[in-house]
Design an enzyme around this catalytic site. Structure first.
Site, short mmCIF file in Angstrom:
data_model
loop_
_atom_site.label_atom_id
_atom_site.label_comp_id
_atom_site.label_asym_id
_atom_site.label_seq_id
_atom_site.Cartn_x
_atom_site.Cartn_y
_atom_site.Cartn_z
CE1 TYR A 130 -3.53 -2.61 0.57
CE2 TYR A 130 -4.65 -0.57 1.14
CZ TYR A 130 -4.71 -1.89 0.79
OH TYR A 130 -5.92 -2.50 0.65
CE LYS A 142 1.44 -17.74 -2.42
NZ LYS A 142 0.56 -18.93 -2.50
CG ASP A 188 -2.48 -20.13 -0.98
OD1 ASP A 188 -1.92 -20.10 0.14
OD2 ASP A 188 -2.00 -20.77 -1.94
CG ASP A 212 -8.23 -4.56 1.58
OD1 ASP A 212 -9.19 -4.08 2.19
OD2 ASP A 212 -8.13 -4.55 0.33
CG ASP A 265 -13.95 -6.74 1.76
OD1 ASP A 265 -13.70 -5.98 2.72
OD2 ASP A 265 -14.40 -6.33 0.67
C1 IPM Z 1 -10.44 -0.99 3.90
C2 IPM Z 1 -10.65 -0.39 2.54
C3 IPM Z 1 -9.45 0.52 2.21
C4 IPM Z 1 -8.22 -0.35 2.20
C5 IPM Z 1 -9.58 1.29 0.90
C6 IPM Z 1 -10.81 2.17 0.89
C7 IPM Z 1 -8.35 2.11 0.61
O1 IPM Z 1 -10.83 -1.38 1.60
O2 IPM Z 1 -10.29 -0.23 4.88
O3 IPM Z 1 -10.46 -2.21 4.02
O4 IPM Z 1 -7.91 -1.00 1.20
O5 IPM Z 1 -7.53 -0.39 3.23
MG MG Z 2 -11.01 -3.33 2.41
#
Ligand code: IPM
Ligand code: MG
Length: 353
Positions: free
Chosen positions: A141, A188, A220, A244, A248
């Site tokens: 990042y 990884k 993975d 990240d 999700d």
């Molecule tokens: C998160 C989001 C952010 C990230 C984006 C909006 C930059 O996806 O906080 O998980 O990737 O960190």
């Molecule tokens: Mg995110």
């Protein structure tokens, strides 16, 4: 207690949900006799529109002199132009870096009432209660990136120092001691040199915590085990981008992206608190977004930045009660439930407090 709280709604549903989290904090202040001073500022696309930059200096300065930051979400199609160098996301990344918030805690706890909202089988989900500790100010990042002059090649670089790895691992191991004493370090290492350094550093730290059970997992494989045996995880610690992606995925274990809060912490007690979901431009301003992730983030704010555990638990209990009474925003609605909107849900939780 007196506390200064910066409120940064950002874009899209960030504006819808942050207002509800603030409402809940106001209810906490009233119920428990605290004084919270809220100051709002622009970030993300809203700041680009007003000032041409995603993170105005005044916004960063406000956060620096606050005890905690309540953050919504950033981004949207309006600012998606790939030819423009400024992007809303830079506002959030700049805040994380600028405030030194290197450890991002993303707790995933399944409320048994929401088991139907998940796409995963109830018997797999049963007992899920984990925290992902995501490294937040390093890795790909923040590495050098760009394109070659002919525009035909692009690069992003991942760098980690042992210092960066150690400090986030420390957070994970200390957290595990307050939980079920189990840490999974995700990398990884079969491919990436950064991951090999990560793995070595994690093994060394694990030796300092003989009371904590420890395992390495490749990312993975972790992605697979997360939906195969989620209840077996306690604390998962990983680098920025893996964290990240895995969070999700993990959000579905809690029923909906709309339920997952997060806390971003650094050396002191100042932290930034945000739902893990994005700005969801398709439903922005419609009054239907689920504010519970933002509200649960305000509980983390009370716990980690203000050291108000009773108050934090009161917010979490109020959320559980609203769900127990059958109230659901549309992302969680199932037959027989009382479907409600964003501010109705906020009012309910605040009212219970
Ligand atoms: C998160 C989001 C952010 C990230 C984006 C909006 C930059 O996806 O906080 O998980 O990737 O960190
Ligand atoms: Mg995110």
């Amino acid at each position: 207690m007196h506390a200064k709280i910066a409120v940064l709604p950002g874009d899209g549903i960030g504006e819808d949900v942050t207002g509800e989290a603030k409402k809940v904090l106001e209810a906490v202040a009233e119920r428990f006799g605290h004084q919270f001073m809220f100051t709002s500022a622009l970030v993300g696309g809203a700041a680009i529109d007003a000032f041409g930059v995603p993170l105005p200096e005044d916004t960063l300065a406000l956060c620096r002199k606050s005890d905690a930051v309540l953050f919504g979400a950033v981004g949207g199609p309006k600012w998606d132009d790939p030819t423009k160098p400024v992007r809303p996301e830079q506002g959030l990344l700049g805040l994380r870096k600028g405030l030194g918030l290197y450890a991002n805690l993303r707790p995933v706890r399944l409320n048994p009432l929401l088991v139907d909202a998940s796409t995963i089988k109830p018997e797999v989900l049963a007992g899920t209660d984990l925290v992902v500790v995501r490294e937040l100010t390093g890795g790909i990042y923040f590495g050098a990136r760009g394109r070659t002059d002919d525009g035909k090649s692009a690069y992003d670089t991942m760098t980690y120092t042992t210092h960066e790895i150690e400090r986030v691992l420390r957070v994970a191991f200390e957290l595990a001691r307050k939980r079920r004493r189990h840490v999974t370090s995700v990398d990884k290492a079969n491919v990436l040199e950064c991951s090999r350094l990560w793995r070595e550093t994690a093994s060394q730290m694990a030796a300092q915590y003989p009371d904590v059970q420890f395992e390495h997992l490749l990312v993975d494989s972790c992605a697979m085990h997360l939906i195969r045996r989620p209840a077996s995880f306690d604390v998962i610690v990983t680098e920025n981008m893996f964290g990240d992606i895995l969070t999700d995925e993990a959000s579905m274990l809690a029923g909906s992206m709309g339920m997952l809060p997060s806390a971003s912490l650094g050396e002191g007690t100042r932290g930034l608190y945000e739902p893990i979901h994005g700005s969801a431009p398709d439903i922005a301003g419609k009054g239907i977004a689920n504010p519970l992730a933002a509200i649960l983030s305000s509980a983390l704010l009370l716990r980690y930045s203000l050291n108000l555990e009773t108050e934090a638990a009161a917010v979490e209990a109020a959320v559980d009660q609203a769900l127990a009474e059958g109230y659901r925003t549309s992302d969680l609605a199932s037959p027989g439930m009382r479907v409600c909107g964003t501010s109705e849900m906020g009012n309910l939780v605040a009212g219970i407090i």
